[in-house]
Design a protein around this motif. Structure first.
Motif, PDB file in Angstrom:
ATOM      1  N   HIS A  74     -56.108 -39.134   3.763  1.00  0.00           N
ATOM      2  CA  HIS A  74     -55.353 -38.477   4.842  1.00  0.00           C
ATOM      3  C   HIS A  74     -55.721 -39.138   6.165  1.00  0.00           C
ATOM      4  CE1 HIS A  74     -53.220 -34.980   6.640  1.00  0.00           C
ATOM      5  NE2 HIS A  74     -54.050 -35.204   7.644  1.00  0.00           N
ATOM      6  N   TYR A  75     -54.844 -40.014   6.661  1.00  0.00           N
ATOM      7  CA  TYR A  75     -55.078 -40.676   7.947  1.00  0.00           C
ATOM      8  C   TYR A  75     -54.584 -39.764   9.066  1.00  0.00           C
ATOM      9  CZ  TYR A  75     -55.893 -44.974   5.325  1.00  0.00           C
ATOM     10  OH  TYR A  75     -56.394 -45.922   4.476  1.00  0.00           O
ATOM     11  N   THR A  76     -55.419 -39.572  10.061  1.00  0.00           N
ATOM     12  CA  THR A  76     -55.063 -38.679  11.166  1.00  0.00           C
ATOM     13  C   THR A  76     -54.844 -39.457  12.458  1.00  0.00           C
ATOM     14  OG1 THR A  76     -57.393 -38.311  11.737  1.00  0.00           O
ATOM     15  CG2 THR A  76     -56.387 -36.778  10.173  1.00  0.00           C
ATOM     16  N   ILE A 117     -64.923 -28.963  11.510  1.00  0.00           N
ATOM     17  CA  ILE A 117     -65.717 -28.440  10.392  1.00  0.00           C
ATOM     18  C   ILE A 117     -64.785 -27.891   9.320  1.00  0.00           C
ATOM     19  CG2 ILE A 117     -67.352 -26.633   9.706  1.00  0.00           C
ATOM     20  CD1 ILE A 117     -68.658 -26.912  12.431  1.00  0.00           C
ATOM     21  N   SER A 118     -63.654 -27.331   9.790  1.00  0.00           N
ATOM     22  CA  SER A 118     -62.669 -26.763   8.870  1.00  0.00           C
ATOM     23  C   SER A 118     -61.853 -27.865   8.206  1.00  0.00           C
ATOM     24  CB  SER A 118     -61.723 -25.815   9.622  1.00  0.00           C
ATOM     25  OG  SER A 118     -60.630 -25.446   8.808  1.00  0.00           O
ATOM     26  N   ARG A 119     -61.874 -27.903   6.888  1.00  0.00           N
ATOM     27  CA  ARG A 119     -61.100 -28.902   6.143  1.00  0.00           C
ATOM     28  C   ARG A 119     -59.608 -28.676   6.342  1.00  0.00           C
ATOM     29  NH1 ARG A 119     -58.980 -29.316   0.903  1.00  0.00           N
ATOM     30  NH2 ARG A 119     -59.001 -31.457   0.071  1.00  0.00           N
ATOM     31  N   HIS A 120     -59.192 -27.410   6.453  1.00  0.00           N
ATOM     32  CA  HIS A 120     -57.771 -27.102   6.657  1.00  0.00           C
ATOM     33  C   HIS A 120     -57.286 -27.650   7.993  1.00  0.00           C
ATOM     34  CE1 HIS A 120     -57.581 -24.580   3.099  1.00  0.00           C
ATOM     35  NE2 HIS A 120     -58.662 -23.931   3.492  1.00  0.00           N
ATOM     36  N   PHE A 121     -58.129 -27.568   9.023  1.00  0.00           N
ATOM     37  CA  PHE A 121     -57.743 -28.102  10.335  1.00  0.00           C
ATOM     38  C   PHE A 121     -57.593 -29.615  10.264  1.00  0.00           C
ATOM     39  CE2 PHE A 121     -58.956 -30.001  14.396  1.00  0.00           C
ATOM     40  CZ  PHE A 121     -58.057 -29.379  15.258  1.00  0.00           C
ATOM     41  N   ARG A 122     -58.537 -30.293   9.616  1.00  0.00           N
ATOM     42  CA  ARG A 122     -58.486 -31.751   9.545  1.00  0.00           C
ATOM     43  C   ARG A 122     -57.279 -32.251   8.770  1.00  0.00           C
ATOM     44  NH1 ARG A 122     -63.802 -31.159   7.721  1.00  0.00           N
ATOM     45  NH2 ARG A 122     -63.216 -32.129   5.747  1.00  0.00           N
ATOM     46  N   LEU A 123     -56.826 -31.469   7.781  1.00  0.00           N
ATOM     47  CA  LEU A 123     -55.744 -31.923   6.904  1.00  0.00           C
ATOM     48  C   LEU A 123     -54.378 -31.385   7.296  1.00  0.00           C
ATOM     49  CD1 LEU A 123     -57.503 -31.673   3.412  1.00  0.00           C
ATOM     50  CD2 LEU A 123     -57.336 -33.641   4.951  1.00  0.00           C
TER      51      LEU A 123
END
Length: 258
Positions: A187-189, A159-165
């Motif tokens: 941003h590919y994870t 849910i957190s954009r900072h975590f995903r990025l």
């Protein structure tokens, strides 16, 4: 005991010409013998391209069907029974539905993933023909071809954009040529890294849940207090298992009982 010459000869010929006597029949039999061996290349980028074309074909069929039925519903149109498949006299409508039936699949996609695709289309405006991007507006009619099964914990963290990025998840697509510069808007994870982190977090939580009550019980003498601690940690452990894993109710209860 003598060996049958014909059998020995047959085996020798198999060894000399495996492409003739073994081939895909034996390979297929081996791959089908166990789910673990059923390994095929996914052709990710090509598959997506083909499915996007398939999607556009379905859109065109949907539009054709709407035009046909609009004409049939007019007052001046012949009296045609539009409420039957078995006695449908409109050959063109039947052909459109039959063609769509061969292409159509049921599907759904998470809203978060839809937003990501919308952002890509927005940041790459005019890269794709505009009418062919309108499929993204049909949110309830979208699907993920290969959805990733995620635990509630991972969904919560994402849910957190900072975590995903976070940079530790970032990776370059394997099928992207080195000469092609990376898109700064994408941003590919690495799903593998993220799952490894979730697994490590689960392990830490599990060990804590197992060791913490032992130390607490060591300093308690009252039986009621000890039972209260045991009860609290059982409930907490069950809740944690349900939250951090994709286990169903029965599996969570079994883990807690163990």
């Amino acid at each position: 005991m003598q060996t049958n010459p014909s059998l020995k000869l047959a085996q020798e010929e198999i060894d000399l010409k495996p492409w003739k006597y073994t081939g895909y029949q034996s390979l297929s039999r081996f791959l089908a013998s166990d789910n673990d061996f059923f390994i095929l290349r996914r052709f990710g980028t090509l598959t997506v391209r083909v499915l996007l074309r398939l999607q556009d074909q379905l859109v065109q069929l949907e539009e054709r069907l709407a035009v046909i039925e609009h004409k049939l519903h007019r007052k001046e149109a012949p009296d045609v029974h539009n409420g039957t498949f078995r006695e449908d006299t409109q050959l063109e409508r039947t052909q459109v539905i039959d063609e769509a039936q061969g292409l159509l699949k049921e599907y759904r996609a998470p809203k978060k993933d839809i937003r990501s695709l919308e952002n890509w289309l927005y940041n790459n405006d005019s890269a794709i023909n505009r009418p062919e991007t309108e499929f993204i507006t049909f949110e309830s009619d979208l699907f993920s071809v290969v959805p990733t099964i995620k635990s509630p914990l991972r969904k919560f963290l994402e849910i957190s954009r900072h975590f995903r990025l976070l940079k530790i998840w970032k990776q370059r697509p394997s099928d992207c040529p080195a000469r092609v510069p990376e898109d700064e808007n994408v941003h590919y994870t690495s799903d593998k890294r993220m799952e490894s982190f979730i697994a490590a977090l689960n392990l830490a939580l599990g060990v804590t849940m197992l060791i913490a009550p032992l130390w607490i019980l060591a300093f308690l003498e009252n039986l009621v207090q000890k039972l209260g601690v045991i009860f609290a940690f059982i409930v907490l452990f069950l809740t944690t298992v349900s939250f951090v894993t994709v286990a169903n109710t029965y599996e969570s209860l079994a883990a807690t009982a163990a």
